[in-house]
Design a protein around this motif. Structure first.
Motif, PDB file in Angstrom:
ATOM      1  N   UNK A 115     -11.750   1.466  -8.733  1.00 50.97           N
ATOM      2  CA  UNK A 115     -10.902   2.585  -9.159  1.00 50.97           C
ATOM      3  C   UNK A 115      -9.583   2.097  -9.749  1.00 50.97           C
ATOM      4  N   UNK A 116      -9.394   0.787  -9.723  1.00 48.93           N
ATOM      5  CA  UNK A 116      -8.167   0.211 -10.256  1.00 48.93           C
ATOM      6  C   UNK A 116      -7.026   0.197  -9.270  1.00 48.93           C
ATOM      7  N   UNK A 117      -7.300   0.577  -8.026  1.00 52.56           N
ATOM      8  CA  UNK A 117      -6.237   0.627  -7.024  1.00 52.56           C
ATOM      9  C   UNK A 117      -6.019  -0.723  -6.350  1.00 52.56           C
ATOM     10  N   UNK A 118      -4.770  -0.982  -5.977  1.00 49.77           N
ATOM     11  CA  UNK A 118      -4.395  -2.164  -5.214  1.00 49.77           C
ATOM     12  C   UNK A 118      -4.110  -1.740  -3.778  1.00 49.77           C
ATOM     13  N   UNK A 119      -3.843  -2.708  -2.925  1.00 47.85           N
ATOM     14  CA  UNK A 119      -3.466  -2.400  -1.544  1.00 47.85           C
ATOM     15  C   UNK A 119      -2.205  -1.544  -1.527  1.00 47.85           C
ATOM     16  N   UNK A 120      -1.278  -1.809  -2.456  1.00 44.33           N
ATOM     17  CA  UNK A 120      -0.036  -1.039  -2.515  1.00 44.33           C
ATOM     18  C   UNK A 120      -0.303   0.414  -2.892  1.00 44.33           C
ATOM     19  N   UNK A 121      -1.253   0.658  -3.777  1.00 38.93           N
ATOM     20  CA  UNK A 121      -1.626   2.031  -4.130  1.00 38.93           C
ATOM     21  C   UNK A 121      -2.047   2.809  -2.877  1.00 38.93           C
ATOM     22  N   UNK A 122      -2.893   2.173  -2.053  1.00 40.23           N
ATOM     23  CA  UNK A 122      -3.406   2.867  -0.868  1.00 40.23           C
ATOM     24  C   UNK A 122      -2.307   3.093   0.171  1.00 40.23           C
ATOM     25  N   UNK A 123      -1.487   2.096   0.385  1.00 42.18           N
ATOM     26  CA  UNK A 123      -0.409   2.257   1.359  1.00 42.18           C
ATOM     27  C   UNK A 123       0.567   3.343   0.915  1.00 42.18           C
ATOM     28  N   UNK A 124       0.887   3.369  -0.382  1.00 39.30           N
ATOM     29  CA  UNK A 124       1.825   4.367  -0.906  1.00 39.30           C
ATOM     30  C   UNK A 124       1.236   5.766  -0.847  1.00 39.30           C
ATOM     31  N   UNK A 125      -0.039   5.894  -1.198  1.00 34.81           N
ATOM     32  CA  UNK A 125      -0.673   7.203  -1.221  1.00 34.81           C
ATOM     33  C   UNK A 125      -0.888   7.799   0.153  1.00 34.81           C
ATOM     34  N   UNK A 126      -0.876   6.952   1.177  1.00 36.54           N
ATOM     35  CA  UNK A 126      -1.097   7.422   2.544  1.00 36.54           C
ATOM     36  C   UNK A 126       0.173   7.379   3.386  1.00 36.54           C
ATOM     37  N   UNK A 127       1.318   7.234   2.716  1.00 41.02           N
ATOM     38  CA  UNK A 127       2.640   7.338   3.354  1.00 41.02           C
ATOM     39  C   UNK A 127       2.931   6.216   4.355  1.00 41.02           C
ATOM     40  N   UNK A 128       2.370   5.027   4.123  1.00 41.45           N
ATOM     41  CA  UNK A 128       2.613   3.901   5.024  1.00 41.45           C
ATOM     42  C   UNK A 128       3.758   3.061   4.455  1.00 41.45           C
ATOM     43  N   UNK A 129       4.970   3.535   4.623  1.00 44.00           N
ATOM     44  CA  UNK A 129       6.116   2.896   3.977  1.00 44.00           C
ATOM     45  C   UNK A 129       6.340   1.469   4.472  1.00 44.00           C
ATOM     46  N   UNK A 130       6.140   1.216   5.774  1.00 48.26           N
ATOM     47  CA  UNK A 130       6.351  -0.138   6.294  1.00 48.26           C
ATOM     48  C   UNK A 130       5.329  -1.123   5.728  1.00 48.26           C
ATOM     49  N   UNK A 131       4.113  -0.644   5.515  1.00 50.84           N
ATOM     50  CA  UNK A 131       3.089  -1.501   4.913  1.00 50.84           C
ATOM     51  C   UNK A 131       3.452  -1.786   3.455  1.00 50.84           C
ATOM     52  N   UNK A 132       3.957  -0.773   2.762  1.00 49.75           N
ATOM     53  CA  UNK A 132       4.408  -0.981   1.374  1.00 49.75           C
ATOM     54  C   UNK A 132       5.480  -2.057   1.325  1.00 49.75           C
ATOM     55  N   UNK A 133       6.410  -1.984   2.254  1.00 46.79           N
ATOM     56  CA  UNK A 133       7.496  -2.969   2.275  1.00 46.79           C
ATOM     57  C   UNK A 133       6.947  -4.370   2.517  1.00 46.79           C
ATOM     58  N   UNK A 134       6.002  -4.493   3.439  1.00 49.89           N
ATOM     59  CA  UNK A 134       5.423  -5.801   3.739  1.00 49.89           C
ATOM     60  C   UNK A 134       4.696  -6.374   2.523  1.00 49.89           C
TER      61      UNK A 134
END
Length: 288
Positions: A115-134
């Motif tokens: 789908x062209x998504x990265x790990x950051x796409x999934x973390x951002x779309x599911x409101x996991x801000x700490x995971x996005x930061x990591x």
């Protein structure tokens, strides 16, 4: 040697769903090749343990136990292009994501699935801000080391910006996903990382919506605060239209969001060369 189909999805998934950690460990250790064996979806045991929140302890076991860690492959992809890191990010397990980033899985930060998504796409779309930061810190370790707090300025590095610029097949960046989810915390983390080549006014969905449109559509308190922050960064967003000639205020069902955006529109139309004073935090201009 990896034996395709030796690990049967039904067997592995059943053990994980049942929460029988002892039997799962025994099953893995009984046949060494099972550790990295592929099922019919090209998934390894690590994939499954990362994809199921309650199986996270087993993922940590695979990553740390002396009988498994040295032989464990952490950088595999299934037939849909998913990596263990993507699954852990989507689930929102910060500890597991952090553990994976210490392995070869870190080389897949910018990997994209079908789908062209990265790990950051999934973390951002599911409101996991700490995971996005990591994930952003891992994209540029030097930046995160310079500012352990992980503030947006420290993350606005070459690696962080490059990760932010990855678009999925629908033209979405991770910021688009965060805005659509109505998560102001993630929007505040990601928005400062936009570049001149992909500014806040950039559209997704073949030119239909900007991040402001998506935040306005999200509605609720999260959508309102996301809209407020984005307009604080760039008041001109209030006037940007999509391919259907709609401004962000036209696509929101929230009266509060519409009123906020329209107040910017009115001021910009009255004083087109002045967009008010924006604070360092990206709050609303003083004329609001």
């Amino acid at each position: 040697q990896t034996h395709t189909m030796e690990i049967h999805k039904v067997r592995a998934y059943t053990l994980l769903e049942d929460g029988d950690e002892v039997k799962f460990k025994e099953w893995i250790l009984a046949v060494p090749s099972r550790l990295n064996a592929l099922d019919e979806d090209q998934r390894t045991p690590l994939h499954w343990t990362c994809a199921l929140r309650k199986a996270a302890p087993l993922a940590h076991w695979l990553l740390t136990d002396e009988r498994t860690r040295d032989q464990l492959r952490c950088d595999t992809t299934d037939d849909g292009g998913w990596t263990p890191l993507m699954s852990a990010a989507a689930v929102g397990d910060l500890a597991l994501v952090s553990a994976l980033l210490k392995t070869k899985a870190a080389s897949q930060l910018a990997a994209q699935n079908s789908s062209g998504n990265t790990a950051l796409h999934y973390a951002a779309g599911k409101k996991h801000v700490d995971v996005c930061r990591a994930l952003l810190e891992a994209a540029d370790p030097a930046a995160s080391a310079a500012d352990p707090a992980g503030s947006p300025p420290a993350l606005a590095s070459t690696g962080g910006r490059a990760l932010m610029e990855v678009r999925n097949r629908y033209g979405e960046s991770a910021l688009h996903r965060a805005a659509a989810a109505g998560c102001p915390e993630t929007v505040r983390l990601l928005a400062p990382l936009v570049s001149d080549t992909q500014p806040l006014s950039a559209h997704c969905y073949r030119g239909i919506n900007t991040v402001l449109h998506l935040a306005a559509q999200a509605g609720g308190h999260g959508g309102l605060e996301s809209v407020r922050y984005l307009l604080g960064l760039d008041p001109q967003l209030a006037l940007v239209t999509n391919t259907e000639k709609q401004r962000a205020a036209d696509v929101s069902a929230s009266k509060g969001i519409c009123k906020l955006i329209e107040s910017y529109e009115e001021k910009l139309q009255q004083e087109p060369k002045s967009s008010g004073t924006v604070s360092e935090e990206g709050d609303a201009p003083q004329y609001i």
